[in-house]
Design a protein around this motif. Sequence first.
Motif, PDB file in Angstrom:
ATOM      1  N   GLY B  31      33.552 -61.802 -15.909  1.00  0.00           N
ATOM      2  CA  GLY B  31      33.564 -63.099 -15.744  1.00  0.00           C
ATOM      3  C   GLY B  31      35.035 -63.545 -16.857  1.00  0.00           C
ATOM      4  O   GLY B  31      36.240 -63.013 -17.030  1.00  0.00           O
ATOM      5  N   ALA B  32      35.063 -64.704 -16.688  1.00  0.00           N
ATOM      6  CA  ALA B  32      35.710 -65.426 -16.604  1.00  0.00           C
ATOM      7  C   ALA B  32      36.074 -65.170 -18.599  1.00  0.00           C
ATOM      8  O   ALA B  32      37.673 -65.228 -19.124  1.00  0.00           O
ATOM      9  CB  ALA B  32      35.720 -67.150 -16.644  1.00  0.00           C
ATOM     10  N   VAL B  33      35.616 -64.864 -19.405  1.00  0.00           N
ATOM     11  CA  VAL B  33      35.805 -64.184 -20.799  1.00  0.00           C
ATOM     12  C   VAL B  33      35.294 -63.328 -20.739  1.00  0.00           C
ATOM     13  O   VAL B  33      34.182 -62.761 -20.185  1.00  0.00           O
ATOM     14  CB  VAL B  33      34.790 -65.890 -21.699  1.00  0.00           C
ATOM     15  N   GLN B  34      36.304 -62.882 -21.927  1.00  0.00           N
ATOM     16  CA  GLN B  34      35.898 -61.226 -22.204  1.00  0.00           C
ATOM     17  C   GLN B  34      34.580 -61.017 -22.718  1.00  0.00           C
ATOM     18  O   GLN B  34      34.507 -62.167 -23.880  1.00  0.00           O
ATOM     19  CB  GLN B  34      36.979 -60.834 -23.147  1.00  0.00           C
ATOM     20  N   VAL B  35      33.647 -60.526 -23.184  1.00  0.00           N
ATOM     21  CA  VAL B  35      33.139 -59.659 -23.533  1.00  0.00           C
ATOM     22  C   VAL B  35      32.552 -58.427 -24.050  1.00  0.00           C
ATOM     23  O   VAL B  35      32.554 -57.754 -22.634  1.00  0.00           O
ATOM     24  CB  VAL B  35      31.265 -60.703 -23.222  1.00  0.00           C
ATOM     25  N   SER B  36      32.110 -58.086 -24.867  1.00  0.00           N
ATOM     26  CA  SER B  36      31.650 -57.004 -25.422  1.00  0.00           C
ATOM     27  C   SER B  36      30.240 -56.804 -25.521  1.00  0.00           C
ATOM     28  O   SER B  36      29.794 -57.072 -25.724  1.00  0.00           O
ATOM     29  CB  SER B  36      32.318 -57.227 -26.228  1.00  0.00           C
ATOM     30  N   LEU B  37      29.917 -55.966 -24.335  1.00  0.00           N
ATOM     31  CA  LEU B  37      28.453 -55.684 -23.669  1.00  0.00           C
ATOM     32  C   LEU B  37      27.565 -54.687 -25.145  1.00  0.00           C
ATOM     33  O   LEU B  37      26.845 -54.985 -25.367  1.00  0.00           O
ATOM     34  CB  LEU B  37      28.084 -54.922 -22.677  1.00  0.00           C
ATOM     35  N   TYR B  38      28.831 -53.857 -25.383  1.00  0.00           N
ATOM     36  CA  TYR B  38      28.156 -52.797 -26.551  1.00  0.00           C
ATOM     37  C   TYR B  38      27.887 -53.847 -27.964  1.00  0.00           C
ATOM     38  O   TYR B  38      26.935 -53.363 -28.553  1.00  0.00           O
ATOM     39  CB  TYR B  38      29.437 -51.532 -26.985  1.00  0.00           C
ATOM     40  N   GLY B  41      24.413 -55.416 -27.124  1.00  0.00           N
ATOM     41  CA  GLY B  41      23.187 -54.396 -26.803  1.00  0.00           C
ATOM     42  C   GLY B  41      23.070 -54.647 -28.149  1.00  0.00           C
ATOM     43  O   GLY B  41      21.456 -53.881 -29.082  1.00  0.00           O
ATOM     44  N   ARG B  42      23.844 -54.563 -29.470  1.00  0.00           N
ATOM     45  CA  ARG B  42      23.468 -53.729 -30.304  1.00  0.00           C
ATOM     46  C   ARG B  42      23.340 -55.213 -31.188  1.00  0.00           C
ATOM     47  O   ARG B  42      22.287 -54.629 -32.002  1.00  0.00           O
ATOM     48  CB  ARG B  42      24.947 -53.807 -31.494  1.00  0.00           C
ATOM     49  N   ASP B  43      23.719 -56.285 -30.902  1.00  0.00           N
ATOM     50  CA  ASP B  43      23.114 -57.316 -31.555  1.00  0.00           C
ATOM     51  C   ASP B  43      21.593 -57.831 -31.221  1.00  0.00           C
ATOM     52  O   ASP B  43      20.703 -57.759 -31.836  1.00  0.00           O
ATOM     53  CB  ASP B  43      23.880 -58.631 -31.193  1.00  0.00           C
ATOM     54  N   LEU B  44      21.397 -57.200 -29.956  1.00  0.00           N
ATOM     55  CA  LEU B  44      20.076 -57.676 -29.281  1.00  0.00           C
ATOM     56  C   LEU B  44      18.880 -56.886 -29.818  1.00  0.00           C
ATOM     57  O   LEU B  44      17.901 -56.808 -30.079  1.00  0.00           O
ATOM     58  CB  LEU B  44      20.232 -57.127 -27.809  1.00  0.00           C
ATOM     59  N   VAL B  45      19.952 -55.733 -30.393  1.00  0.00           N
ATOM     60  CA  VAL B  45      18.160 -53.747 -30.899  1.00  0.00           C
ATOM     61  C   VAL B  45      18.719 -54.960 -32.325  1.00  0.00           C
ATOM     62  O   VAL B  45      17.198 -54.596 -32.517  1.00  0.00           O
ATOM     63  CB  VAL B  45      19.574 -52.875 -31.001  1.00  0.00           C
ATOM     64  N   SER B  56      25.596 -63.112 -32.106  1.00  0.00           N
ATOM     65  CA  SER B  56      26.993 -63.474 -32.507  1.00  0.00           C
ATOM     66  C   SER B  56      26.945 -64.675 -31.332  1.00  0.00           C
ATOM     67  O   SER B  56      26.907 -64.300 -30.444  1.00  0.00           O
ATOM     68  CB  SER B  56      28.090 -62.242 -32.613  1.00  0.00           C
ATOM     69  N   SER B  57      27.243 -65.721 -32.340  1.00  0.00           N
ATOM     70  CA  SER B  57      27.857 -66.260 -30.911  1.00  0.00           C
ATOM     71  C   SER B  57      28.971 -66.651 -30.345  1.00  0.00           C
ATOM     72  O   SER B  57      29.637 -67.488 -29.446  1.00  0.00           O
ATOM     73  CB  SER B  57      28.785 -67.309 -32.009  1.00  0.00           C
ATOM     74  N   ASP B  58      30.093 -65.405 -30.458  1.00  0.00           N
ATOM     75  CA  ASP B  58      31.496 -65.005 -29.017  1.00  0.00           C
ATOM     76  C   ASP B  58      30.714 -64.556 -28.244  1.00  0.00           C
ATOM     77  O   ASP B  58      31.586 -65.414 -27.695  1.00  0.00           O
ATOM     78  CB  ASP B  58      32.101 -63.593 -30.577  1.00  0.00           C
ATOM     79  N   TYR B  59      29.521 -63.754 -28.028  1.00  0.00           N
ATOM     80  CA  TYR B  59      29.571 -63.729 -26.491  1.00  0.00           C
ATOM     81  C   TYR B  59      28.015 -64.461 -26.442  1.00  0.00           C
ATOM     82  O   TYR B  59      27.371 -64.778 -24.910  1.00  0.00           O
ATOM     83  CB  TYR B  59      29.601 -62.239 -26.061  1.00  0.00           C
TER      84      TYR B  59
END
Lengths: 360, 346, 284
Positions: B31-38, B41-45, B56-59
């Motif tokens: 996407g237009a903005v970089q996100v870290s899926l890792y 995933g970690r936050d979801l868990v 986290s509000s970053d992504y």
Amino acid sequence: MPNSGPRKFSLLSSPISAARAAALFLVCISSLRAQASSPSLPSPRIATREVVDEVGRTVRVPISISRIVSLAPSLTETLYALGVQDRLVGDTVYCDYPPDAQKKPKVGGAIDPNLEQIAALHPDLVLLTKSLNRLDTVRALETLGIPSYATDPHTVDEIISSTQKLATVLNVAEAGRSVADDMQRQLGALEEKLGPLPPKRVLFIVWTEPLISVGKHTFIADALRRAGAASIVDSGQDWPQVSLEEVVHLQPDYLVFTSSHLGAAENDFESVANRAGWRILDAVRDRRYAVISDAVNRPAPRIVSAIEDLARQLHPEAFPPAPAPEKKPAGPMEPLLLQQKPGTMRPMTLTGSSESPCAR
Amino acid sequence: MRPLTLGRLLLRCSVLALILFVVVVIALKLGAVQVSLYGLGRDLVRVLLGQSSAISSDYGMIVVDIRLPRILLAIVVGASLSVAGASFQALLRNPLADPYVLGVSSGAAVGAILALMLENQLSLSPEFAGLITPFGAFLGAAITISGVYLLGHREGQIDSNTLLLGGVITMSFLQAIITFLMSTLAGGNLRGASFWLMGSLSTLPPRSLLYLVGIGSLVAAGAIYTTASDLNLLLAGEREATHLGVDVPRVRVVVYVAASILTAFAVSVSGSIGYVGLLVPHAMRLLFGSDHRMLLPTSAFGGAIAVVIADTIARTIVAPSEISVGAVTALVGAPFFIYLLRRRLS
Amino acid sequence: MSTPLRTPMPSADQPRLNPDARLSVEQASYVYAPNPSQAPLFTLEALSFQAKPGEIVAILGPNASGKSTLLKLISGALEPLSGRVFLSGFATHALPPKIRAQRIALVQQESRLLFPSRAWEFVLQGRHAYNRRMHFESEEDVNIARNALAQVGATHLSDRWMDQISGGEKQRVILARALAQQPLLLLLDEPTLHLDIGAQVDLLDSLRHLAAVNRYTVIVVTHELNLVGEYADQVVLLQKGKCLRVGSPASVYQRELLEQVFQAPLTVEMTVAGRPRVTLLGKT
């Protein structure tokens, strides 16, 4: 395992339903997450208040706004005029004035801004205008919980009051008053000079093919009025397409072009003057045309200088040749573009029928 | 002789589902903005385990609030259009049929444009404002469906050729109305209408609408699926199908209404995204054969995958700007269509 | 429509209606009219005949004699205007599609497939009538289909694509599909039209064999005089919507009758087996 005997399976839609159920499940999860993770929704800890924007929406904005995203060039200019450019964290690719605005992070165009980039900037407030931006963008921002404020000025006076209202929302009412006063002063002086003179009938040209002008309810039409001009186009639409026949019938006194830089203006006129149909116009024959900066397209404080510029071109007699230095308003303003009399033949190279970009 | 079994069907659908999952994960990342899926995933868990209460509000907002709904919408729209396309191809016995050939999308466009014009006159509360255009589109589509049905039936039954003719005529008529309306629109409305006509997934629909469309599409697709084996026989001709035990009038009505509703749902939230409904069924036929019991589910997955990929391209290739999804599907679809055509002729 | 019609046979030669017959056509008639106010385009006048299991009945006549209409009445595609068509006690028109497909199978000349399929898929379509709405074919279905292909001698065609086999081969596969329906009544509409002579004989031989072994009642619509003479157990002779005679080939094949119906000079001979053979003479 092959089917055996008369056993029949009836849960055949299960593959599709399973997938769709998973999708719905994800949506449910995401809606929960949205509740949990909307940091830019003003939480009770951040003080907010309600304001009503110029399209009638009641929005809840933080009292202290430190991160602004502007989705219209006119709003970007206004923010600079109000002196709050340090709070501007993102604007559109079309926001080119003042030059410093070009260095701000870009979020895309005005019509199709990139929501992700807006969200990544964590704005406290997003500014838009009704005439340029899309309602869908407003709705999307609402869905994301990002406050947005829309302006919608239709006259020059409304531009002034809109600037003041915006200044109040941003807690710089003083600067707002000062900008408004300067604009009023300039306009007042102009009105004095132009007072007794009859307005010149003009055709304001937005685009030549097809021929598009401005409608009577736009701020541009009002700006023309303030410059001692009257648009011959009487339409309720904002950007009406005008037939050349009608223009020939009405025979405007002047043609008004906008350009963002010198030189393209003459090209505009020359390319138009040579076309069939246009040659019948008196204004073309007598080379009566005026060129003003594209600031007239933006409902921002800079429009006043464009108005004045146009007035000088249309009514040179109102401006004695040795002008007293006028008090320039505070804030960066572009110097007046063209000081020559209208329609002067200037030596130039004809570079064909290139049109200047439709200024926005 | 290897007839279709449930096991084979489930296996193929599972493979496609896996591919879809992978595509979705990649689409979430791009996407237009970089996100870290890792990180996501970690936050979801962590949230699932109750260790923290927010992502986290970053992504978080970008991935969950912007990209995920958009991808889900792409899945629903892609699946609906493909199933509708396959159904119309069977119903009209015409391999060139797509979901829009009977004028449903043109009717939806007229409804949407009228709704856009109406919207400015009324000032509605935010929840309703977002629903007016899709609702107008759906209403336009529904009226068109009924109208074409009335045109296309003879002696109480739907006749394929008459239906096709009626649909094409209706579509031309509605296109003319659209052109007329567009010429009278001003500024903002025109831009909104253009976006809608080009097909775009960039407008985030309200959650309620997403649920409604998802569930409605599921029901309609299920109804079509109940006629899957009938459709296999219908392809041979209605007289043969009747003599093989198919209740042709009933099947025609069910498929017509359900496929039109699928199209109407898809179009009312995303505009007209072309080539998906036409080409995905053909691609799935090439891979898996023409048996509709396999074709319909695989088309649904195939369409979902196709639109998610197309949408991801549309929103990343010229980031931060976007091109419309319809443009991507057309650019990819046209060469593929030519390839299919040549294959058929050889 | 100017030649005078022969009067129908006296009632003494018409078969008496047997209530236990499998197929019973009783004074069935039909009228084609574009709308009720206009004159009818075509009338099939009331006719009757019956057929038993294992019997081959030929509906014989020139073009536009009403053969196809009669076939549609028998298959239940049309409802008779008067009279009735009964199959084992049920009116064919009133049967629900699935039940009807379990009892009546129709073999048409051509089968246009939009998307090509393999022969075994095609034959499996015949099992559709026995399965619930959403189903996959069972082992039993597969066996029946395989069997049907074997019965028509087309097992070697099983994996071939339908659009890549010859006309005669396709005809066999279409017949196999009809057999897979395990019907009581097997209807064939001009099955020999596109076949060469060897294939025509093969087909009729198969039909006779299948009728005997599987106890089908076979109804064949055709205008092939000699095939009918050789293979049919019963002949229904039609001309311009009127049934002129019903009976065994020997009793129906009268020279004057045939000449008048087919409008061509011919001679009729009897073979040793008691079957009539027709020779067409030139118009000299």
